[in-house]
Write a protein that holds these residues in place. Structure first.
Motif, PDB file in Angstrom:
ATOM      1  N   LYS A   1     -72.730  88.201 -78.558  1.00 13.01           N
ATOM      2  CA  LYS A   1     -71.855  88.888 -77.605  1.00 13.01           C
ATOM      3  C   LYS A   1     -70.383  88.749 -77.974  1.00 13.01           C
ATOM      4  O   LYS A   1     -69.591  89.662 -77.768  1.00 13.01           O
ATOM      5  CB  LYS A   1     -72.129  88.307 -76.211  1.00 13.01           C
ATOM      6  N   VAL A   2     -70.013  87.601 -78.559  1.00 15.63           N
ATOM      7  CA  VAL A   2     -68.608  87.368 -78.921  1.00 15.63           C
ATOM      8  C   VAL A   2     -68.156  88.266 -80.060  1.00 15.63           C
ATOM      9  O   VAL A   2     -66.952  88.431 -80.270  1.00 15.63           O
ATOM     10  CB  VAL A   2     -68.345  85.889 -79.284  1.00 15.63           C
ATOM     11  N   ASN A   3     -69.097  88.859 -80.799  1.00 18.97           N
ATOM     12  CA  ASN A   3     -68.723  89.714 -81.927  1.00 18.97           C
ATOM     13  C   ASN A   3     -68.681  91.195 -81.566  1.00 18.97           C
ATOM     14  O   ASN A   3     -68.486  92.040 -82.439  1.00 18.97           O
ATOM     15  CB  ASN A   3     -69.661  89.468 -83.107  1.00 18.97           C
ATOM     16  N   PHE A   4     -68.860  91.506 -80.288  1.00 15.33           N
ATOM     17  CA  PHE A   4     -68.621  92.863 -79.810  1.00 15.33           C
ATOM     18  C   PHE A   4     -67.115  93.086 -79.857  1.00 15.33           C
ATOM     19  O   PHE A   4     -66.341  92.305 -79.309  1.00 15.33           O
ATOM     20  CB  PHE A   4     -69.139  93.028 -78.375  1.00 15.33           C
ATOM     21  N   ARG A   5     -66.673  94.145 -80.522  1.00 18.30           N
ATOM     22  CA  ARG A   5     -65.237  94.398 -80.682  1.00 18.30           C
ATOM     23  C   ARG A   5     -64.744  95.543 -79.812  1.00 18.30           C
ATOM     24  O   ARG A   5     -63.632  95.493 -79.310  1.00 18.30           O
ATOM     25  CB  ARG A   5     -64.907  94.681 -82.147  1.00 18.30           C
ATOM     26  N   ASN A   6     -65.579  96.587 -79.662  1.00 22.28           N
ATOM     27  CA  ASN A   6     -65.113  97.706 -78.851  1.00 22.28           C
ATOM     28  C   ASN A   6     -66.234  98.719 -78.650  1.00 22.28           C
ATOM     29  O   ASN A   6     -67.189  98.768 -79.416  1.00 22.28           O
ATOM     30  CB  ASN A   6     -63.922  98.406 -79.509  1.00 22.28           C
ATOM     31  N   GLU A   7     -66.083  99.511 -77.627  1.00 12.89           N
ATOM     32  CA  GLU A   7     -66.927 100.672 -77.392  1.00 12.89           C
ATOM     33  C   GLU A   7     -66.026 101.886 -77.527  1.00 12.89           C
ATOM     34  O   GLU A   7     -65.051 102.026 -76.787  1.00 12.89           O
ATOM     35  CB  GLU A   7     -67.545 100.628 -75.999  1.00 12.89           C
ATOM     36  N   ILE A   8     -66.342 102.723 -78.472  1.00 15.76           N
ATOM     37  CA  ILE A   8     -65.530 103.901 -78.751  1.00 15.76           C
ATOM     38  C   ILE A   8     -66.253 105.099 -78.140  1.00 15.76           C
ATOM     39  O   ILE A   8     -67.424 105.335 -78.425  1.00 15.76           O
ATOM     40  CB  ILE A   8     -65.351 104.089 -80.268  1.00 15.76           C
TER      41      ILE A   8
END
Length: 186
Positions: A137-144
């Motif tokens: 979960k910590v490596n989720f960077r963004n939802e484009i």
């Protein structure tokens, strides 16, 4: 590890056998545009360059290799829970198909590597949970959000007007080459 593929190679078709032949931690960037679990079958129109090409985007448990499910159940319990939370067997089949490929992508990505997963609202919520399980979960960077100019579903009360790209990194030290153009003096 060094790569055993040429840089800037674009692969089409089922990527699982290709990735299984690739060295671990050898890829900087993956952009994935998989089937969307649209529950439809597609064929290229006659007269187009792709005429004769087709694929099915419908899923059943018969489409799933039992070894994939065994791998997920024994080695990835959090991922297994996400898959079994899906509402239908079709959704579960699709998520198993995707999970096995995302596990391979995690293996072949360098620690500084990134993955962009293109999906639509049909499965984006489940795929986010699968990605959280595989990448952390910590490596989720963004939802484009990729907004279309026209809706594809005119019969809906609110037309479907966007796709989603989920952006994850493999680790904390990601490589990001920002693209920009300087503002003009005006």
């Amino acid at each position: 590890m060094t790569s055993n593929i040429n840089p800037k190679t674009i692969f089409t078709g089922d990527n699982l056998p290709i990735m299984r032949g690739m060295n671990s931690e050898s890829v900087d960037l993956i952009y994935l545009d998989p089937p969307f679990n649209s529950n439809a079958n597609y064929a290229a129109p006659i007269g187009s360059e792709a005429a004769g090409a087709e694929f099915k985007d419908t899923w059943t448990l018969n489409d799933v290799d039992a070894a994939w499910l065994d791998l997920i159940e024994t080695k990835h319990p959090a991922l297994n829970r996400v898959i079994h939370a899906a509402m239908t067997n079709s959704d579960k089949s699709y998520l198993i198909y995707m999970a096995v490929r995302l596990l391979e992508m995690h293996r072949i990505l360098k620690d500084t590597g990134s993955l962009y997963l293109h999906c639509d609202p049909t499965m984006s919520h489940y795929l986010k949970l699968v990605m959280d399980s595989v990448f952390g979960k910590v490596n989720f960077r963004n939802e484009i959000v990729w907004k279309r100019t026209n809706a594809h579903n005119d019969s809906a009360v609110y037309g479907c007007i966007h796709d989603t790209i989920l952006y994850y990194s493999k680790g904390d030290s990601l490589t990001l080459n920002e693209q920009y153009q300087p503002y003009s003096d005006e």
